[in-house]
Design an enzyme around this catalytic site. Structure first.
Site, PDB file in Angstrom:
ATOM      1  N   TRP A   1       0.841  -1.208   0.000  1.00 35.36           N
ATOM      2  CA  TRP A   1       0.000   0.000   0.000  1.00 35.36           C
ATOM      3  C   TRP A   1       0.873   1.254   0.000  1.00 35.36           C
ATOM      4  O   TRP A   1       0.393   2.349  -0.294  1.00 35.36           O
ATOM      5  CB  TRP A   1      -0.935  -0.002   1.217  1.00 35.36           C
ATOM      6  CG  TRP A   1      -0.219   0.152   2.536  1.00 35.36           C
ATOM      7  CD1 TRP A   1       0.788  -0.633   3.003  1.00 35.36           C
ATOM      8  CD2 TRP A   1      -0.420   1.168   3.527  1.00 35.36           C
ATOM      9  NE1 TRP A   1       1.220  -0.186   4.228  1.00 35.36           N
ATOM     10  CE2 TRP A   1       0.492   0.908   4.584  1.00 35.36           C
ATOM     11  CE3 TRP A   1      -1.277   2.260   3.643  1.00 35.36           C
ATOM     12  CZ2 TRP A   1       0.569   1.711   5.724  1.00 35.36           C
ATOM     13  CZ3 TRP A   1      -1.196   3.047   4.788  1.00 35.36           C
ATOM     14  CH2 TRP A   1      -0.284   2.777   5.811  1.00 35.36           C
ATOM     15  N   ASP A   2       2.166   1.094   0.289  1.00 36.99           N
ATOM     16  CA  ASP A   2       3.115   2.207   0.271  1.00 36.99           C
ATOM     17  C   ASP A   2       3.023   2.969  -1.054  1.00 36.99           C
ATOM     18  O   ASP A   2       3.235   4.182  -1.110  1.00 36.99           O
ATOM     19  CB  ASP A   2       4.557   1.701   0.384  1.00 36.99           C
ATOM     20  CG  ASP A   2       4.797   0.769   1.558  1.00 36.99           C
ATOM     21  OD1 ASP A   2       3.830   0.150   2.013  1.00 36.99           O
ATOM     22  OD2 ASP A   2       5.942   0.644   1.988  1.00 36.99           O
TER      23      ASP A   2
ATOM     24  N   GLU B   1       0.532  -2.420  12.752  1.00 40.43           N
ATOM     25  CA  GLU B   1       0.468  -3.892  12.703  1.00 40.43           C
ATOM     26  C   GLU B   1       0.716  -4.548  14.058  1.00 40.43           C
ATOM     27  O   GLU B   1       0.816  -5.769  14.139  1.00 40.43           O
ATOM     28  CB  GLU B   1       1.466  -4.408  11.669  1.00 40.43           C
ATOM     29  CG  GLU B   1       1.111  -3.979  10.252  1.00 40.43           C
ATOM     30  CD  GLU B   1       2.171  -4.359   9.226  1.00 40.43           C
ATOM     31  OE1 GLU B   1       3.342  -4.547   9.596  1.00 40.43           O
ATOM     32  OE2 GLU B   1       1.815  -4.455   8.039  1.00 40.43           O
TER      33      GLU B   1
ATOM     34  N   LYS C   1       3.167   0.268  16.147  1.00 42.36           N
ATOM     35  CA  LYS C   1       4.280   0.060  15.220  1.00 42.36           C
ATOM     36  C   LYS C   1       4.522   1.318  14.389  1.00 42.36           C
ATOM     37  O   LYS C   1       5.641   1.706  14.100  1.00 42.36           O
ATOM     38  CB  LYS C   1       3.970  -1.119  14.295  1.00 42.36           C
ATOM     39  CG  LYS C   1       5.065  -1.397  13.290  1.00 42.36           C
ATOM     40  CD  LYS C   1       4.801  -2.603  12.424  1.00 42.36           C
ATOM     41  CE  LYS C   1       5.941  -2.796  11.434  1.00 42.36           C
ATOM     42  NZ  LYS C   1       5.720  -3.877  10.492  1.00 42.36           N
ATOM     43  N   GLN C   2       3.445   1.954  13.963  1.00 45.24           N
ATOM     44  CA  GLN C   2       3.535   3.115  13.062  1.00 45.24           C
ATOM     45  C   GLN C   2       2.238   3.918  13.186  1.00 45.24           C
ATOM     46  O   GLN C   2       1.267   3.441  13.766  1.00 45.24           O
ATOM     47  CB  GLN C   2       3.759   2.643  11.632  1.00 45.24           C
ATOM     48  CG  GLN C   2       2.630   1.817  11.046  1.00 45.24           C
ATOM     49  CD  GLN C   2       3.095   0.975   9.873  1.00 45.24           C
ATOM     50  OE1 GLN C   2       3.629  -0.113  10.060  1.00 45.24           O
ATOM     51  NE2 GLN C   2       2.886   1.459   8.673  1.00 45.24           N
TER      52      GLN C   2
HETATM   53  C1  BGC Z   1       4.932  -1.755   7.416  1.00 44.07           C
HETATM   54  C2  BGC Z   1       3.901  -1.761   6.325  1.00 44.07           C
HETATM   55  C3  BGC Z   1       4.594  -1.490   5.025  1.00 44.07           C
HETATM   56  C4  BGC Z   1       5.732  -2.467   4.797  1.00 44.07           C
HETATM   57  C5  BGC Z   1       6.540  -2.128   3.562  1.00 44.07           C
HETATM   58  C6  BGC Z   1       5.996  -2.783   7.110  1.00 44.07           C
HETATM   59  O1  BGC Z   1       6.974  -2.772   8.095  1.00 44.07           O
HETATM   60  O2  BGC Z   1       4.342  -2.044   8.650  1.00 44.07           O
HETATM   61  O3  BGC Z   1       2.931  -0.785   6.559  1.00 44.07           O
HETATM   62  O4  BGC Z   1       3.673  -1.586   3.988  1.00 44.07           O
HETATM   63  O5  BGC Z   1       6.607  -2.448   5.891  1.00 44.07           O
HETATM   64  O6  BGC Z   1       7.105  -0.879   3.654  1.00 44.07           O
END
Ligand code: BGC
Length: 729
Positions: free
Chosen positions: A335-336, A463, A562-563
């Site tokens: 989704w990035d 996550e 996490k983010q």
């Molecule tokens: C993140 C995801 C992201 C992926 C790729 C993961 O660590 O939690 O949101 O899409 O890395 O960058």
């Protein structure tokens, strides 16, 4: 923030330099000195033999293999097959013998070793001296011609020496993650070789030419090389041009005559065209920072990698989370692409932005099939993918991160809003909007208790909370997805029943958004406020990533993030929330975030700048722009965090430039970080080139090419022309 820099490379505004041979940093260097051009990429490995630790890595966008995924019984609806981009040919294959002795840096002691990336020119150079001979290696992955890679080796000495060079193409590298080589030899000659992937059947045709006549040729099934017996008397220059063609349509014949056309051109011509193209790119894409060489270098490294990873020449290709720089994340698109990369391309290369979305349009069929597998309707886009199918073997992510589908719809909305590309919307976008809405309508459900519509059993961008109900970010994005779909269908027309449209409107209106009006806080998901606290500030910076050190399920038992999740929602739809709501939610969630994801710091920096905490914004920015140069996450050796680099670009333009692109027109609210004396950036706005120059107390907006554009600066409308507008702040 529990992360620390490792300062290894020299700080310079335009170059990244490694000085001194340090085998322990070899893989980090290989990632940092990666070159690419959307079509292919190669790590910064040594050209000649190196028997020490290394990852010889060469990748072609969309060239993959697959493996079956298996689960215990009764696990329906999970991904069944995992595709991964494979390590391909080492087209730099070289062996060098000086007076009969093989050059191998693991076995001989060289002096004055240095490796350098010149970001202005897009060239990687490496130098060292041995026994009075100066060696210089230069390489290019042509930014003008997809198929072309070039190498030049220069030797200089006051003494005479005999030099034997072997130069060729090697399809034997091992794909390290699987411990296997995936190539099967098909055909070879002295100067070309065709190999195909074992099960996906994709063929690569590689041919090379050098500026010397070979004395012998060697051929093996997956390796060809030619031997050159040369004399070094003063200076010797060995140049190689390689043509690599990927046959994407399996039955299409490889056009061998095309290779000869490309190989007729000399190294120096490719080099000068390459440098000229990079100069053009920098002209329209550079960010200049006065007074902070570290972030200057960091942001240019990010911009450089965004351009070399993707131009948007092929709507079947996308941006992998690690671009074409390593095997981790398997070349997958996340989704990035729509949330983080799209804004970079929208304002630097709109054609590339459109093609990121075309990739989703071209894989709509797979998304529909995936939805059916999950007992739903419409289109469910994969968490990770190469060919449009779901490749995520960790079902918690692959099946629960349904926000990915909403990100595609968000991307359509964001792109159309900023480019005015209605043709794309009516030809392709509208179908994606309808199918994604259909998916969410069937994936969600009504609460019998409150009568609200919601999404149960999900994982948000954060996550660290799995199988939660009504993740606020997801619900909000889906609400927007429904609203934009209904609005677009009503405006432009599309065969959808009125009843279905009304249902989506109702779902949007009744979407559960957990909000506490007294505190102004959005609860990240049902029950989040009840979760036990974890003090993220107490984390050991050397015990990251969390996934490696914590028992897996223990991650989900505390309130650590996490983010960004709620904070991200408030950034994407910034006009929907008040400054007070942003501040209170930022303060609350920032203190609980571990930034395990490299996407995280930039968004925190942007929002810290918006709420007026410039110190924090600066601190987060350093981490975002130098994530790989300073190896903050201790995993640069695996490849570069390419999609996070897009976030770092947003960090400056949206963070300090204060740009927002979710309103009716672009808006700006520039700020100056304490350390900086000034900064400037250039963006493309509906075909016009807008230059923004921020000095202390004054920001100047000017159009350098194209028509005038209307923007908002500190909440006031201005028409920006070639004369420019200057605003005090
Ligand atoms: C993140 C995801 C992201 C992926 C790729 C993961 O660590 O939690 O949101 O899409 O890395 O960058």
């Amino acid at each position: 923030m529990a992360k620390e820099a490792i300062r290894y490379f020299e700080v310079d505004p335009w170059k990244v330099t490694e000085r001194g041979f340090n085998p322990l940093s070899g893989r980090v260097g290989e990632s940092i000195f990666s070159l690419g051009n959307e079509y292919m990429g190669i790590r910064g490995q040594f050209d000649e033999c190196y028997s020490g630790d290394k990852l010889i890595g060469s990748y072609f966008n969309g060239v993959y293999e697959d493996k079956p995924l298996s689960y215990p019984e009764y696990f329906n609806g999970l991904a069944k097959r995992c595709c991964f981009m494979i390590n391909a040919n080492n087209w730099l294959y070289t062996r060098i013998f000086l007076d009969g002795e093989e050059i191998d840096l693991a076995k001989i002691a060289v002096e004055d070793f240095m490796r350098e990336l010149d970001m202005k020119k897009g060239i990687v150079t490496r130098r060292f001296s041995y026994k009075g001979v100066d060696f210089e290696f230069e390489r290019i992955v042509s930014i003008n011609y997809h198929y072309i890679g070039c190498q030049r080796i220069t030797l200089k000495s006051k003494e005479k020496h005999s030099v034997v060079i072997h130069s060729g193409i090697d399809f034997t590298p091992i794909h390290e993650e699987e411990g296997k080589n995936y190539w099967v030899g098909c055909e070879n000659a002295d100067d070309y070789i065709i190999c195909r992937t074992e099960s996906s059947g994709q063929r690569i045709y590689s041919k090379f030419r050098t500026n010397h006549a070979p004395s012998a040729s060697h051929r093996e099934e997956k390796l060809i090389w030619q031997e050159y017996d040369l004399k070094l008397d003063g200076e010797l220059s060995f140049e190689k041009v390689v043509y690599n063609f990927v046959e994407r349509e399996i039955d299409k014949e490889i056009d061998k005559s095309l290779a000869d056309k490309y190989l007729a051109k000399a190294y120096c011509e490719y080099k000068s065209e390459h440098i000229a193209r990079w100069a053009e790119i920098w002209e329209h894409s550079d960010i200049e920072i006065i007074g902070d060489d570290e972030n200057q270098q960091g942001i240019r490294f990010c911009i450089f990698n965004m351009h070399q990873t993707y131009h948007g020449d092929d709507g079947r290709l996308n941006v992998g989370a690690k671009g074409l720089t390593g095997e981790k994340y398997s070349g997958w698109t996340f989704w990035d692409s729509e949330t983080y990369c799209l804004p970079f391309y929208m304002f630097n290369n709109p054609k590339a932005a459109k093609n990121l979305l075309m990739y989703r349009y071209n894989t709509l069929k797979q998304a529909k099939e995936r939805s059916v597998e999950q007992g739903c309707k419409g289109a469910c886009y994969p968490m990770v993918t190469i060919d449009g199918t779901e490749s995520c073997g960790v079902w918690q992510h692959g099946n629960l991160e349904i926000h990915v589908t909403a990100a595609v719809a968000y991307g359509v909305w964001h792109y159309v809003r900023n480019t005015g590309d209605i043709q794309f919307l009516t030809d392709c976008g509208i179908e994606m909007l309808v199918e994604t809405s259909r998916y969410f309508a069937s994936r969600g459900g009504w609460s019998p208790k409150t009568g609200e519509f919601g999404l149960w059993g999900v994982m948000g961008p954060d996550e660290f909370h799995m199988m939660v109900h009504n993740n606020t970010y997801t619900n909000y994005m889906v609400k927007k997805n429904f609203e934009y779909t209904v609005e677009t269908v009503r405006k432009y027309g599309y065969p959808v029943d009125e009843a279905e449209l009304n249902l989506w409107s109702e779902m949007a209106r009744k979407m559960r958004i957990n909000y506490d009006s007294e505190s102004g806080l959005f609860e990240q998901h049902d029950g989040y406020f009840d979760m036990p606290e974890y003090d993220v500030k107490s984390m050991d910076p050397n015990k990251v990533p969390v996934y490696k050190y914590w028992a897996y399920d223990s991650i989900f038992r505390v309130n650590m993030l996490k983010q960004p999740d709620v904070v991200l929602m408030q950034f994407f739809y910034s006009k929907d929330f008040t400054p007070e709501q942003k501040k209170v939610n930022f303060d609350f969630y920032e203190s609980r975030c571990s930034h395990e994801s490299s996407l995280s710091p930039a968004v925190h920096s942007i929002m810290a700048a918006e709420i007026g905490n410039l110190d924090m914004a600066e601190e987060y920015m350093a981490y975002g722009s130098r994530i790989d140069i300073d190896d903050y996450n201790r995993n640069t050796h695996q490849g570069l965090h390419v999609t996070s680099m897009a976030a770092a670009w947003m960090n400056i333009v949206y963070g300090f430039g204060g740009m927002r692109s979710d309103g009716d027109i672009l808006s700006f609210a520039p700020k100056m970080p304490k350390k900086w004396k000034g900064y400037s950036f250039t963006i493309i706005v509906r075909g016009s080139i807008l230059h923004v120059d921020v000095a202390e107390g004054r920001a100047t907006f000017k159009i350098s090419e194209g028509d005038s554009v209307t923007v908002e600066i500190f909440d006031k409308k201005y028409e920006i022309t070639k004369e420019g507008v200057s605003v005090e702040y």
